[in-house]
Design an enzyme around this catalytic site. Structure first.
Site, PDB file in Angstrom:
ATOM      1  N   GLY A  30       0.823  -1.209   0.000  1.00 41.09           N
ATOM      2  CA  GLY A  30       0.000   0.000   0.000  1.00 41.09           C
ATOM      3  C   GLY A  30       0.855   1.255   0.000  1.00 41.09           C
ATOM      4  O   GLY A  30       1.890   1.307   0.659  1.00 41.09           O
ATOM      5  N   ARG A  91       1.044  -4.976  -5.516  1.00 40.37           N
ATOM      6  CA  ARG A  91       1.229  -6.201  -4.742  1.00 40.37           C
ATOM      7  C   ARG A  91       1.643  -7.303  -5.714  1.00 40.37           C
ATOM      8  O   ARG A  91       1.276  -7.279  -6.884  1.00 40.37           O
ATOM      9  CB  ARG A  91      -0.046  -6.562  -3.991  1.00 40.37           C
ATOM     10  CG  ARG A  91      -0.508  -5.402  -3.095  1.00 40.37           C
ATOM     11  CD  ARG A  91      -1.649  -5.779  -2.184  1.00 40.37           C
ATOM     12  NE  ARG A  91      -2.199  -4.607  -1.518  1.00 40.37           N
ATOM     13  CZ  ARG A  91      -1.701  -4.051  -0.424  1.00 40.37           C
ATOM     14  NH1 ARG A  91      -0.622  -4.576   0.141  1.00 40.37           N
ATOM     15  NH2 ARG A  91      -2.261  -2.993   0.120  1.00 40.37           N
ATOM     16  N   ASP A 122       5.251  -5.272   6.337  1.00 37.43           N
ATOM     17  CA  ASP A 122       5.754  -6.604   6.677  1.00 37.43           C
ATOM     18  C   ASP A 122       5.873  -7.524   5.471  1.00 37.43           C
ATOM     19  O   ASP A 122       6.840  -8.272   5.334  1.00 37.43           O
ATOM     20  CB  ASP A 122       4.837  -7.261   7.724  1.00 37.43           C
ATOM     21  CG  ASP A 122       5.080  -6.720   9.129  1.00 37.43           C
ATOM     22  OD1 ASP A 122       6.143  -6.107   9.334  1.00 37.43           O
ATOM     23  OD2 ASP A 122       4.215  -6.899   9.990  1.00 37.43           O
ATOM     24  N   THR A 144       3.899   2.366   5.941  1.00 36.05           N
ATOM     25  CA  THR A 144       2.514   1.886   6.019  1.00 36.05           C
ATOM     26  C   THR A 144       1.717   2.832   6.899  1.00 36.05           C
ATOM     27  O   THR A 144       2.195   3.250   7.963  1.00 36.05           O
ATOM     28  CB  THR A 144       2.418   0.461   6.573  1.00 36.05           C
ATOM     29  OG1 THR A 144       1.052   0.164   6.875  1.00 36.05           O
ATOM     30  CG2 THR A 144       3.243   0.265   7.831  1.00 36.05           C
ATOM     31  N   ASP A 146      -0.736   2.025   8.610  1.00 35.60           N
ATOM     32  CA  ASP A 146      -1.373   1.250   9.681  1.00 35.60           C
ATOM     33  C   ASP A 146      -0.591   1.240  10.995  1.00 35.60           C
ATOM     34  O   ASP A 146      -1.121   0.793  12.014  1.00 35.60           O
ATOM     35  CB  ASP A 146      -1.596  -0.187   9.232  1.00 35.60           C
ATOM     36  CG  ASP A 146      -2.658  -0.305   8.148  1.00 35.60           C
ATOM     37  OD1 ASP A 146      -3.598   0.513   8.174  1.00 35.60           O
ATOM     38  OD2 ASP A 146      -2.546  -1.185   7.284  1.00 35.60           O
ATOM     39  N   ASP A 148       1.628  -0.737  12.019  1.00 34.23           N
ATOM     40  CA  ASP A 148       1.520  -2.093  12.562  1.00 34.23           C
ATOM     41  C   ASP A 148       2.811  -2.905  12.446  1.00 34.23           C
ATOM     42  O   ASP A 148       2.772  -4.133  12.546  1.00 34.23           O
ATOM     43  CB  ASP A 148       0.381  -2.841  11.863  1.00 34.23           C
ATOM     44  CG  ASP A 148       0.585  -2.956  10.356  1.00 34.23           C
ATOM     45  OD1 ASP A 148       1.454  -2.246   9.811  1.00 34.23           O
ATOM     46  OD2 ASP A 148      -0.137  -3.746   9.722  1.00 34.23           O
ATOM     47  N   ARG A 190      -7.245  -2.842   8.341  1.00 33.68           N
ATOM     48  CA  ARG A 190      -7.849  -4.171   8.184  1.00 33.68           C
ATOM     49  C   ARG A 190      -7.457  -5.098   9.324  1.00 33.68           C
ATOM     50  O   ARG A 190      -8.267  -5.866   9.833  1.00 33.68           O
ATOM     51  CB  ARG A 190      -7.427  -4.773   6.834  1.00 33.68           C
ATOM     52  CG  ARG A 190      -8.123  -6.089   6.496  1.00 33.68           C
ATOM     53  CD  ARG A 190      -7.800  -6.554   5.096  1.00 33.68           C
ATOM     54  NE  ARG A 190      -6.377  -6.818   4.922  1.00 33.68           N
ATOM     55  CZ  ARG A 190      -5.569  -6.111   4.125  1.00 33.68           C
ATOM     56  NH1 ARG A 190      -6.054  -5.095   3.440  1.00 33.68           N
ATOM     57  NH2 ARG A 190      -4.298  -6.413   4.020  1.00 33.68           N
TER      58      ARG A 190
END
Length: 339
Positions: A30, A91, A122, A144, A146, A148, A190
């Site tokens: 992303g 991707r 990741d 990212t 996120d 995360d 997500r």
């Protein structure tokens, strides 16, 4: 003094000549605001070290298709303020296969790419790890929205994304108050709820729903909405992470149960776009430069991170093995402040 500085530079170039001569850079997964700042830093840092730089378009997918271009300092001019990624991203399922990984390593060698900077999350780092095992020097930079990635307290793009979402939610609250509505606002995330948590605190939301807490009680939320209405509250804001989803149907169920007009707003990919904040520009620049320096030091299979106020690096395997959970105290604070 100038002569001594020149000698130092020549010695430095001699030291890296046998190891790193050309650095490749790609963005994968992303997109995130600030990726262009990282690309710019990679290019200009590498050029300042006397290296060549090759940009790989569309991530690992583009690498396998040999979409590889030379990059100059001018190519990254006027990009630090731009959202998205000038190298594009995609991707790539093929990089999950041994055949794809071997082909990617062979293409790196074909184009003389001695060191590769991978900007992504990741999944991107897992691909970098495979390339490192096949002899391609790799360093990952966390990009990212996120937040995360467990090895780092900061990821490129999160600050911009959370500010974009926060500003949008403020606007929704204004109209929600005018109409005395309940509003469910869905943010990205997500598998991780950091955007939801931060927006929940920053926007003063009454409820935060995150993937890390699947067993929320909708009946309790409905009861709380009714109680707030009786106390004279003019709006009720629920921040819902993408990983929970179902915002539109949830809004219908709440409206049916409470009789209060309820609307769902899905912010979607607007959170990925926009000019990066100062923090995303500065942190991404430093991380991109550090990635090049690590490669020049002969390091490989590393991930750049930001931990406890310091820029650090980790072994990719170690980084991928780390787990990251929502800080319970922060979540408890969010619930306390929503009372």
């Amino acid at each position: 003094m100038a002569e001594n500085n020149m000698n130092d530079k020549e010695r430095y170039l001699d030291e890296i000549e046998d190891s790193i001569r050309t650095i490749g850079v790609l963005t994968s997964g992303g997109d995130a605001p600030g990726m262009n700042a990282a690309i710019r830093a990679v290019v200009r840092t590498a050029l300042s070290r006397g290296l060549k730089v090759r940009g790989i378009r569309r991530g690992y997918h583009g690498l396998l298709k040999e979409e590889i271009i030379d990059l100059s300092a001018r190519d990254v001019s006027d990009t630090i303020q731009r959202g998205g990624t000038i190298l594009q991203t995609a991707r790539c399922q093929s990089m999950r296969t041994e055949e794809g990984q071997q082909k990617a390593a062979a293409i790196c060698k074909k184009y003389g790419i001695d060191g590769l900077v991978v900007i992504g999350g990741d999944g991107s780092f897992a691909g970098a790890q495979k390339l490192a095992n096949l002899g391609v020097n790799t360093v990952g930079v966390p990009g990212t929205i996120d937040l995360d990635i467990a090895c780092t307290d900061y990821t490129i793009g999160f600050d911009t994304a959370v500010n974009t979402a926060m500003e949008a939610i403020d606007k929704v609250r204004d109209t929600s108050t005018s109409h005395e509505r309940c509003s469910i606002i869905e943010v990205m995330g997500r598998d991780a709820g950091y955007l939801a948590l931060w927006c929940g605190i920053a926007n003063g939301a009454e409820r935060i729903l995150m993937p890390e807490e699947h067993d929320f009680d909708e009946a309790a939320i409905i009861a709380d909405i009714m109680a707030n209405k009786k106390r004279g509250k003019k709006n009720y804001i629920i921040i819902n992470a993408e990983g929970i989803g179902d915002s539109i149907n949830m809004a219908k169920r709440i409206e049916e149960a409470t009789g209060i007009e309820t609307r769902a707003t899905i912010l979607g990919h607007m959170q990925r776009g926009g000019s990066p904040t100062c923090k995303d520009r500065v942190y991404a620049s430093i991380m991109g430069a550090m990635a090049v320096d690590l490669l020049c030091q002969g390091k490989t299979n590393r991930v750049v991170g930001y931990k406890n106020g310091q820029y650090v690096d980790f072994d990719i395997e170690e980084a991928l093995a780390m787990k990251k959970a929502i800080p319970q105290y922060q979540y408890d604070v969010a619930k306390t402040l929503a009372l």
